[in-house]
Write a protein that holds these residues in place. Structure first.
Motif, PDB file in Angstrom:
ATOM      1  N   GLY A  27       2.218   5.936  -7.221  1.00  0.00           N
ATOM      2  CA  GLY A  27       1.031   6.316  -7.988  1.00  0.00           C
ATOM      3  C   GLY A  27       0.986   5.626  -9.325  1.00  0.00           C
ATOM      4  O   GLY A  27       1.224   4.424  -9.439  1.00  0.00           O
ATOM      5  N   ARG A  57       2.512   1.682  -3.430  1.00  0.00           N
ATOM      6  CA  ARG A  57       1.493   2.167  -4.387  1.00  0.00           C
ATOM      7  C   ARG A  57       1.243   3.647  -4.206  1.00  0.00           C
ATOM      8  O   ARG A  57       1.230   4.412  -5.154  1.00  0.00           O
ATOM      9  CB  ARG A  57       0.173   1.421  -4.147  1.00  0.00           C
ATOM     10  N   GLU A  58       1.035   4.014  -2.965  1.00  0.00           N
ATOM     11  CA  GLU A  58       0.734   5.417  -2.636  1.00  0.00           C
ATOM     12  C   GLU A  58       1.879   6.323  -3.104  1.00  0.00           C
ATOM     13  O   GLU A  58       1.676   7.371  -3.694  1.00  0.00           O
ATOM     14  CB  GLU A  58       0.542   5.504  -1.114  1.00  0.00           C
ATOM     15  N   HIS A  59       3.104   5.854  -2.869  1.00  0.00           N
ATOM     16  CA  HIS A  59       4.281   6.662  -3.205  1.00  0.00           C
ATOM     17  C   HIS A  59       4.480   6.779  -4.711  1.00  0.00           C
ATOM     18  O   HIS A  59       4.826   7.835  -5.221  1.00  0.00           O
ATOM     19  CB  HIS A  59       5.520   6.030  -2.575  1.00  0.00           C
ATOM     20  N   ALA A  82       0.846  -1.200   0.000  1.00  0.00           N
ATOM     21  CA  ALA A  82       0.000   0.000   0.000  1.00  0.00           C
ATOM     22  C   ALA A  82       0.881   1.249   0.000  1.00  0.00           C
ATOM     23  O   ALA A  82       0.611   2.216  -0.729  1.00  0.00           O
ATOM     24  CB  ALA A  82      -0.921  -0.020   1.222  1.00  0.00           C
ATOM     25  N   ARG A  83       1.968   1.193   0.776  1.00  0.00           N
ATOM     26  CA  ARG A  83       2.872   2.356   0.844  1.00  0.00           C
ATOM     27  C   ARG A  83       3.572   2.580  -0.502  1.00  0.00           C
ATOM     28  O   ARG A  83       3.716   3.706  -0.953  1.00  0.00           O
ATOM     29  CB  ARG A  83       3.929   2.120   1.931  1.00  0.00           C
TER      30      ARG A  83
END
Ligand code: SAM
Ligand code: SF4
Length: 328
Positions: free
Chosen positions: A220, A216-218, A213-214
């Motif tokens: 994008g 992915r978030e970073h 999740a981290r």
């Protein structure tokens, strides 16, 4: 060509060869500060003994060998051993896992000797945090080692980070940027309940889904899932610049379903599973005078006994043999 298959139909084509149980670091999740009880030097396989055993594995269909430890670069004349392994016909993939501390000195010679690629363990990009995790390691040495490995073409250079809650989980994004900028392949790895501080380590467990999740978030929309490498399940891989980012869950069941490897310790015990004590004493057989046929049969018999799974659980089932002995 003969192939090694276990009783669950898994083909064993990958040998992790621990060339020493010694290490110049003391990563807190791997070894106690005072170190582990070491085998006397006389019990360690000599170069020609190691090469002989690896040759037999390759004759039985092993195509991939990773040299590991302890810290492989503290073994005397590792380059000579690598040169002999590189000459074995049928061995397609020869790699090394190292803490990187002495790589600046050795990378060029190892590449010349026939080493193809290198995995470097890198748990932090912050010098103070790195020093704490490794109990004294010097981050600058490792970063210089990474640059040297890239220069001499030990490619692809893979970086492995064991992610631990409250220790280095804040560095996931920085690590993605560092690896991506250099075209390195980055693997985030969950802690495993193995080794002397296994119980403590599981308190630091940081699940693969949270890492993912981290990442992915970073990253994008820059994050392009890689097909061909398995998505979902235990491992997810993405293209990131010239390299890739992967997240690997050792605790997932698929980790064992897809297991294709065994481990040979520096004294020649064949460890069949990272989480189990059961081993075949190939080194002892060899020193007792077994011939090649007898050793090949001992290897086949051992592989047939490879357990189905490691049996780890977050609740506390632990691997029996320290990672610095099995090579991780
Ligand atoms: N000394 C070399 C190094 O550190 O790369 C090679 C041997 S080391 C035992 C191999 C790998 O095992 C390292 O990447 C290390 O981070 C990993 N390792 C050790 N203990 C672990 C644990 N409890 N959980 C997950 N990985 C672990
Ligand atoms: Fe040594 Fe590797 Fe274990 Fe760290 S993880 S103590 S570098 S064997």
């Amino acid at each position: 060509m003969e192939m090694l298959k276990d009783s669950f139909g898994r083909r064993v084509a990958y040998l992790r060869l621990s060339v020493t149980d010694r290490c110049n670091y003391r990563c807190f999740y791997c070894m106690p500060e005072q170190g582990i009880k070491l085998e006397p030097h006389t019990h360690m396989l000599r170069t020609e003994e190691m090469v002989r055993l690896v040759r037999l594995f390759v004759e039985l269909g092993v195509q991939k060998v990773r040299v590991t430890g302890g810290e492989p670069l503290v073994r005397r004349n590792l380059t000579g051993l690598v040169a002999e392994l590189a000459d074995l016909p049928g061995l397609d993939d020869l790699s090394l896992t190292t803490n990187g501390d002495q790589l600046v000195r050795f990378a060029g010679g190892l590449a010349e000797a026939g080493l193809q690629r290198v995995n470097i363990s890198l748990d932090s990009l912050d010098p103070a945090n790195f020093k704490e995790i490794t109990r004294g390691g010097d981050l600058a040495h490792v970063l210089a080692g990474i640059e040297r490995a890239l220069e001499v073409g030990l490619a692809p250079v893979k970086l492995n980070m064991v992610v631990m809650a409250g220790i280095n989980d804040g560095e996931i994004e920085a690590m993605v940027d560092y690896a991506t900028a250099r075209g390195c392949h980055l693997r985030f790895i969950e802690t495993m309940p193995v080794g002397t501080s296994g119980a403590g380590t599981m308190e630091l467990y940081y699940p693969a889904e949270s890492i993912l999740a981290r990442v992915r978030e970073h990253s994008g929309s820059d994050l392009e899932p890689l097909t061909g490498m398995r998505g979902g399940g235990p491992a997810s891989y993405f293209r990131a610049g010239q390299g890739t980012v992967g997240v690997i869950s050792a605790m997932s069941r698929h980790f064992c379903d897809d297991c294709n490897r065994v481990r040979l310790t520096a004294k020649g015990d064949l460890v069949l599973c990272l989480g189990r004590e059961e081993a075949a004493p190939l080194g002892r057989l060899l020193r007792d005078g077994a011939d090649d046929d007898e050793l090949r049969q001992a290897i086949r018999d051992a592989i047939a006994r490879k357990p189905q799974g490691h049996g780890f659980s977050a609740a506390g089932a632990h691997g029996a043999v320290p990672m610095s002995v099995t090579g991780g």
